[in-house]
Design an enzyme around this catalytic site. Structure first.
Site, PDB file in Angstrom:
ATOM      1  N   ARG A  55       0.832  -1.214   0.000  1.00  0.00           N
ATOM      2  CA  ARG A  55       0.000   0.000   0.000  1.00  0.00           C
ATOM      3  C   ARG A  55       0.857   1.251   0.000  1.00  0.00           C
ATOM      4  O   ARG A  55       0.523   2.258  -0.625  1.00  0.00           O
ATOM      5  CB  ARG A  55      -0.959  -0.035   1.190  1.00  0.00           C
ATOM      6  CG  ARG A  55      -2.053  -1.075   1.014  1.00  0.00           C
ATOM      7  CD  ARG A  55      -2.920  -1.192   2.256  1.00  0.00           C
ATOM      8  NE  ARG A  55      -3.570   0.065   2.592  1.00  0.00           N
ATOM      9  CZ  ARG A  55      -4.192   0.279   3.762  1.00  0.00           C
ATOM     10  NH1 ARG A  55      -4.204  -0.675   4.677  1.00  0.00           N
ATOM     11  NH2 ARG A  55      -4.774   1.417   4.010  1.00  0.00           N
TER      12      ARG A  55
ATOM     13  N   GLN B 256     -10.037   9.965   7.667  1.00  0.00           N
ATOM     14  CA  GLN B 256      -9.930   8.559   8.037  1.00  0.00           C
ATOM     15  C   GLN B 256      -8.818   7.907   7.219  1.00  0.00           C
ATOM     16  O   GLN B 256      -8.468   6.756   7.452  1.00  0.00           O
ATOM     17  CB  GLN B 256     -11.240   7.823   7.777  1.00  0.00           C
ATOM     18  CG  GLN B 256     -12.431   8.401   8.523  1.00  0.00           C
ATOM     19  CD  GLN B 256     -13.722   7.753   8.069  1.00  0.00           C
ATOM     20  OE1 GLN B 256     -14.139   6.720   8.609  1.00  0.00           O
ATOM     21  NE2 GLN B 256     -14.350   8.330   7.071  1.00  0.00           N
ATOM     22  N   ASN B 257      -8.314   8.642   6.241  1.00  0.00           N
ATOM     23  CA  ASN B 257      -7.315   8.076   5.339  1.00  0.00           C
ATOM     24  C   ASN B 257      -5.934   8.100   5.987  1.00  0.00           C
ATOM     25  O   ASN B 257      -5.645   8.951   6.828  1.00  0.00           O
ATOM     26  CB  ASN B 257      -7.296   8.859   4.018  1.00  0.00           C
ATOM     27  CG  ASN B 257      -8.655   8.827   3.327  1.00  0.00           C
ATOM     28  OD1 ASN B 257      -9.445   7.925   3.584  1.00  0.00           O
ATOM     29  ND2 ASN B 257      -8.933   9.816   2.497  1.00  0.00           N
TER      30      ASN B 257
ATOM     31  N   ASP C  58      -3.144   7.888   3.968  1.00  0.00           N
ATOM     32  CA  ASP C  58      -2.228   8.027   2.829  1.00  0.00           C
ATOM     33  C   ASP C  58      -1.428   9.332   2.808  1.00  0.00           C
ATOM     34  O   ASP C  58      -0.538   9.499   1.978  1.00  0.00           O
ATOM     35  CB  ASP C  58      -3.027   7.868   1.506  1.00  0.00           C
ATOM     36  CG  ASP C  58      -4.212   8.843   1.406  1.00  0.00           C
ATOM     37  OD1 ASP C  58      -5.252   8.448   0.834  1.00  0.00           O
ATOM     38  OD2 ASP C  58      -4.103   9.978   1.928  1.00  0.00           O
TER      39      ASP C  58
ATOM     40  N   HIS D 205      -6.977   7.830  11.797  1.00  0.00           N
ATOM     41  CA  HIS D 205      -6.563   6.408  11.726  1.00  0.00           C
ATOM     42  C   HIS D 205      -5.075   6.267  11.483  1.00  0.00           C
ATOM     43  O   HIS D 205      -4.614   5.223  11.022  1.00  0.00           O
ATOM     44  CB  HIS D 205      -7.373   5.691  10.623  1.00  0.00           C
ATOM     45  CG  HIS D 205      -8.829   5.620  10.955  1.00  0.00           C
ATOM     46  ND1 HIS D 205      -9.797   5.397  10.012  1.00  0.00           N
ATOM     47  CD2 HIS D 205      -9.482   5.760  12.124  1.00  0.00           C
ATOM     48  CE1 HIS D 205     -10.991   5.387  10.603  1.00  0.00           C
ATOM     49  NE2 HIS D 205     -10.830   5.619  11.885  1.00  0.00           N
TER      50      HIS D 205
ATOM     51  N   CYS E 177      14.687  -2.149  20.836  1.00  0.00           N
ATOM     52  CA  CYS E 177      14.431  -3.332  21.684  1.00  0.00           C
ATOM     53  C   CYS E 177      14.366  -4.630  20.887  1.00  0.00           C
ATOM     54  O   CYS E 177      14.191  -5.710  21.455  1.00  0.00           O
ATOM     55  CB  CYS E 177      13.109  -3.134  22.436  1.00  0.00           C
ATOM     56  SG  CYS E 177      11.662  -3.327  21.377  1.00  0.00           S
TER      57      CYS E 177
ATOM     58  N   ASN F 171     -20.580  12.269  -2.452  1.00  0.00           N
ATOM     59  CA  ASN F 171     -20.313  10.864  -2.709  1.00  0.00           C
ATOM     60  C   ASN F 171     -21.073  10.470  -3.975  1.00  0.00           C
ATOM     61  O   ASN F 171     -22.224  10.864  -4.120  1.00  0.00           O
ATOM     62  CB  ASN F 171     -20.824  10.040  -1.509  1.00  0.00           C
ATOM     63  CG  ASN F 171     -20.239   8.646  -1.469  1.00  0.00           C
ATOM     64  OD1 ASN F 171     -20.185   7.967  -2.488  1.00  0.00           O
ATOM     65  ND2 ASN F 171     -19.774   8.215  -0.307  1.00  0.00           N
TER      66      ASN F 171
END
Ligand code: BV8
Length: 244
Positions: free
Chosen positions: A71, A102-103, A105, A120, A151, A214
Site C-alpha cells: 500500500r 480517516q485516510n 495516505d 486512523h 528493543c 459521494n
C-alpha cells in the site's frame, strides 16, 4: 453538479466555521483503492478488515507487513487529486476550518492541507509493536517486519487497526470542530467505520448543515441535509469556483 442549492450557498456564506471529514473516496481519484473496492491482484484473497487488526499482525506479521509495504508503494506513486487540492484552497479562505481524515495516505498534507487530524494514523509512520513508540528505520530492509533498533521487537505501521483506540488528540480535535461547525462536509466515506462515523451525527446534533459528497448513497445519506452525488474532485472544484 450543475448548480449549488440556495440553502447550501447561504449557509456557506454565513458560516463562521466549516469542518470536514474525508474517507477513502477522496483518494480513489488518485488511484488509491478504497476499502469497499475489491482488493487488486495479490491481495484479492483477503478482506482489509482481516489484515488491519492486531490479531492478524500477531498471527502473520510478515503477511501484514507486506500488505502495508504494497500500500505504501501504491500511495508513493499517487498524486493528490482535485478534491485534496480544493480542500487545501478552501482551508486558506475560511478562518475556522478543520479537516479530519480517516485516510492514512498523507495525500491531504501533500496537497497543502495544514495538520489534518489523522484519525486512523499514517501509513508512512513506523512504530515498535512492543514499545508503541515511533521508530526511524535506517533504510528499506528486506526483513519483514523489520526489528525495532531499540528493543528488537517487530515494527508495525503507525495506523489504527480495528479494535484499537483512535489517537485521543486527533479525535478530540475532530469532535470539537464538529460541535462548533456551521457547515459539515462528509466526503468520500461510507460512514461505516466508527467512531469516526459518529462525527457527522455529532455535527448535525450541534446544529451544523451537513452535506455529503459521494457518487453513491451511503448509510448516512438519509440523515444529512444535502447529498451531492458525484466525485469529490468535480464537486469540490465546483464549490471552490462558485463559493466565496
Ligand atoms: C475502536 C487504518 C475501540 C488501517 C482503519 C460502532 C458500531 C459498529 C462497529 C464499531 C463501533 N465502534 C467500534 C466499532 C468497531 C470498528 C468498526 O468501526 N468496524 C466497522 C467495520 C463496522 N471500529 C474500530 O475498531 C475502531 N476502534 O472502536 O476501538 C477501543 C476503545 C478503547 C480501547 C480499545 C478499543 C478503529 C477503526 C479504525 C480502523 N482503521 N484504517 C488501514 O488503513 O489499514 S479504517 C479503514 O476503513 C479506513 O481508514 C477507513 O476509515 C475505513 C473505510 O471507510 P471509508 O473511508 O468510508 O472507505 P470505504 O471504502 O468504506 O468507502 C469509500 C466511499 O467513497 C464509498 O462510499 C464510495 O462510494 C465513495 N467514493 C468512491 N469514489 C469516490 C467516492 N466519494 C467521492 N469521490 C469519489 N471519487
Amino acid at each position: 453538479m450543475d448548480r449549488i442549492p440556495e440553502e447550501f450557498r447561504s449557509r456557506w456564506v454565513s458560516a463562521g466555521s466549516v469542518a470536514v471529514l474525508t474517507g477513502a473516496g477522496i483518494s480513489a481519484e488518485s488511484g488509491v483503492p478504497t476499502f469497499r473496492d475489491a482488493q487488486t491482484g495479490l491481495w484479492a484473497r483477503w478482506r482489509p478488515e482481516d489484515l488491519a487488526t492486531p490479531q492478524a499482525f500477531q498471527r502473520n506479521p510478515r503477511l501484514v507487513w507486506d500488505w502495508y509495504r504494497w500500500r505504501r508503494e501504491l500511495v508513493r506513486d499517487a498524486e493528490p487529486g482535485a478534491g485534496h487540492l480544493a480542500l487545501a484552497q478552501l482551508e486558506r479562505r475560511i478562518p475556522r476550518f478543520h479537516l479530519a481524515t480517516q485516510n492514512v495516505d498523507g495525500l491531504h498534507q501533500r496537497a497543502g492541507s495544514k495538520e489534518p487530524a489523522e484519525l486512523h494514523g499514517n501509513l508512512f509512520r513506523d512504530l515498535c509493536a512492543y514499545e508503541g513508540t515511533e521508530v526511524e528505520l535506517p533504510e528499506e530492509t528486506d526483513e519483514a517486519p523489520p526489528r525495532c533498533p531499540r528493543c528488537g521487537g517487530p515494527v508495525r505501521p503507525g495506523v489504527v487497526w480495528f479494535g484499537e483506540p483512535l489517537p485521543r488528540r486527533a479525535m478530540q480535535e475532530a469532535e470539537s470542530a464538529a460541535a462548533v461547525s456551521d457547515v459539515y462536509l462528509v466526503i468520500g466515506t461510507s460512514g461505516m467505520v466508527h467512531p469516526a462515523g459518529d462525527l457527522p451525527v455529532a455535527a448535525r446534533r450541534a446544529g451544523a448543515f451537513v452535506v455529503e459528497i459521494n457518487p453513491e448513497p451511503t448509510p448516512i445519506t438519509d440523515f444529512v441535509h444535502l447529498s451531492l452525488r458525484g466525485r469529490a474532485g468535480n464537486i469540490l472544484a465546483t464549490l471552490l469556483e462558485a463559493l466565496p
